[in-house]
Enzyme design. Structure first.
Site, PDB file in Angstrom:
ATOM      1  N   GLU A 118      11.342  76.056 -16.605  1.00  0.00           N
ATOM      2  CA  GLU A 118      12.324  75.073 -16.645  1.00  0.00           C
ATOM      3  C   GLU A 118      13.451  75.402 -17.703  1.00  0.00           C
ATOM      4  O   GLU A 118      13.597  76.590 -18.063  1.00  0.00           O
ATOM      5  CB  GLU A 118      11.669  73.561 -17.074  1.00  0.00           C
ATOM      6  CG  GLU A 118      10.837  73.665 -18.175  1.00  0.00           C
ATOM      7  CD  GLU A 118       9.949  72.533 -18.463  1.00  0.00           C
ATOM      8  OE1 GLU A 118      10.223  71.374 -17.718  1.00  0.00           O
ATOM      9  OE2 GLU A 118       9.192  72.792 -19.277  1.00  0.00           O
ATOM     10  N   THR A 169      11.498  58.839 -20.693  1.00  0.00           N
ATOM     11  CA  THR A 169      13.213  58.445 -21.098  1.00  0.00           C
ATOM     12  C   THR A 169      13.921  58.042 -20.151  1.00  0.00           C
ATOM     13  O   THR A 169      14.238  58.796 -18.995  1.00  0.00           O
ATOM     14  CB  THR A 169      13.513  59.953 -21.679  1.00  0.00           C
ATOM     15  OG1 THR A 169      12.597  60.418 -22.700  1.00  0.00           O
ATOM     16  CG2 THR A 169      14.794  59.460 -22.591  1.00  0.00           C
ATOM     17  N   LYS A 225       4.565  64.174 -18.098  1.00  0.00           N
ATOM     18  CA  LYS A 225       5.159  63.788 -19.344  1.00  0.00           C
ATOM     19  C   LYS A 225       4.370  63.468 -20.531  1.00  0.00           C
ATOM     20  O   LYS A 225       4.404  62.526 -21.004  1.00  0.00           O
ATOM     21  CB  LYS A 225       6.614  63.122 -19.091  1.00  0.00           C
ATOM     22  CG  LYS A 225       7.530  63.573 -20.181  1.00  0.00           C
ATOM     23  CD  LYS A 225       8.836  62.949 -19.364  1.00  0.00           C
ATOM     24  CE  LYS A 225      10.000  63.400 -20.411  1.00  0.00           C
ATOM     25  NZ  LYS A 225      11.388  63.026 -20.082  1.00  0.00           N
TER      26      LYS A 225
HETATM   27  C1  LIG Z   1      10.977  69.907 -21.063  1.00  0.00           C
HETATM   28  C2  LIG Z   1      11.821  69.176 -20.022  1.00  0.00           C
HETATM   29  N1  LIG Z   1      11.826  69.413 -18.420  1.00  0.00           N
HETATM   30  C3  LIG Z   1      11.983  68.551 -17.523  1.00  0.00           C
HETATM   31  C4  LIG Z   1      12.756  67.406 -17.976  1.00  0.00           C
HETATM   32  C5  LIG Z   1      13.574  66.555 -16.997  1.00  0.00           C
HETATM   33  O1  LIG Z   1      13.060  65.233 -16.967  1.00  0.00           O
HETATM   34  P1  LIG Z   1      13.714  64.092 -16.125  1.00  0.00           P
HETATM   35  O2  LIG Z   1      14.506  64.565 -14.974  1.00  0.00           O
HETATM   36  O3  LIG Z   1      12.472  63.382 -15.727  1.00  0.00           O
HETATM   37  O4  LIG Z   1      14.428  63.401 -16.826  1.00  0.00           O
HETATM   38  C6  LIG Z   1      12.956  67.056 -19.379  1.00  0.00           C
HETATM   39  C7  LIG Z   1      13.649  65.871 -19.605  1.00  0.00           C
HETATM   40  O5  LIG Z   1      13.658  65.533 -20.704  1.00  0.00           O
HETATM   41  C8  LIG Z   1      12.516  67.733 -20.451  1.00  0.00           C
HETATM   42  O6  LIG Z   1      12.325  67.501 -21.503  1.00  0.00           O
END
Ligand SMILES: Cc1ncc(COP(=O)(O)O)c(C=O)c1O
Length: 274
Positions: free
Chosen positions: A177, A32, A144
């Protein structure tokens, strides 16, 4: 006003085969992206994570072609938007076993920015400790991938509270997280974040903070952290690559005002937007 397009394998409003393995098994990955003035913020880190995920899942992704298609796609999108990339292993009949000759499906979509209140950045957010926990799976941790049912359950749990984000633990009670963010804390001037080894996503903004801090000679400590560590911290913030940095102003009865380290990373985030 420009519409928010969706492309499937390079075709506007193209169709996805019902036998696509992304749909059947969550067999794929996604990113995203925050797009500002036609430019993807943290593009290299997003592509690197996608490539690492494809390698881990043995999906033959051609990053060069993907990038070309993404840049072509973005010329058809509003200059400021959220863009989503979904890469699946492709279309592969019934059964878990895949054949090596599948070609990945690529779905690109654009979306308006999420409308979070300005106070989330300025004053901070209220957080809870979530009760639903993350399973341990070292082979998938960090990536992801498309299997996001844990986050669907967590987001539903959060919606039943008055909080804006939640601290999420794994099955052994270690903080991993947030529900849709990574999380950092400051203790005696040091910046810490949970290790992402058995659960969770290695977020792009988290990675940027780790890389910048290392380059500045003050490395982030990736550690085994528990809810009590966060409650005893001097500052806590959530962050992701799309929405930036949200200071935590309350968690389980503890209250904070946004601290200087949190403000520093908010400034860093704003600079990346250009
Ligand atoms: C579960 C989760 N952890 C961490 C993140 C952070 O990801 P990023 O910094 O790559 O947007 C996200 C972002 O959508 C998330 O859904």
């Amino acid at each position: 006003m420009m519409a928010y397009p969706v492309w499937v394998d390079g075709k506007e409003n193209g169709c996805l085969d019902p036998a696509d393995r992304g749909l059947a098994y969550g067999d794929g990955l996604f990113e995203t992206l925050r797009v500002e003035a036609g430019r993807v913020v943290f593009l290299d880190l997003h592509l690197a994570r996608l490539q690492a995920g494809a390698r881990a899942l043995d999906i033959p992704l051609d990053s060069h072609l993907l990038l070309q298609e993404l840049l072509r796609f973005l010329t058809n999108c509003p200059a400021t938007c959220i863009a989503k990339i979904i890469v699946t292993r492709g279309s592969g009949g019934r059964g878990y076993l895949y054949s090596a000759d599948l070609s990945p499906s690529i779905i690109l979509s654009a979306h308006p920015l999420s409308a979070y209140p300005e106070s989330f950045q300025a004053e901070g957010i209220d957080a809870v400790l979530c009760t639903s926990r993350l399973a341990l799976q070292p082979r998938l941790a960090g990536h992801k991938h498309l299997n996001r049912l844990e986050q669907v359950l967590l987001r539903q749990e959060l919606a039943g509270t008055s909080a804006d984000e939640g601290l999420v633990c794994d099955m052994q009670g270690r903080v991993v997280e947030g529900v849709f963010n990574n999380v950092f804390m400051v203790r005696l001037g040091e910046l810490l974040t949970p290790r992402i080894e058995a659960a969770g996503i290695r977020g792009v903004f988290r990675e940027a903070v780790i890389q910048e801090s290392a380059a500045a000679g003050a490395p982030v400590r990736e550690d085994e952290l528990y809810p009590d560590d966060f409650l005893a911290a001097d500052e806590v913030f959530f962050c992701n690559s799309v929405n930036g940095v949200w200071p935590v102003k309350s968690l389980a009865g503890r209250h904070w005002a946004p601290g200087t380290v949190t403000r520093y990373w908010q400034d860093y985030w704003r600079k990346q937007l250009g």
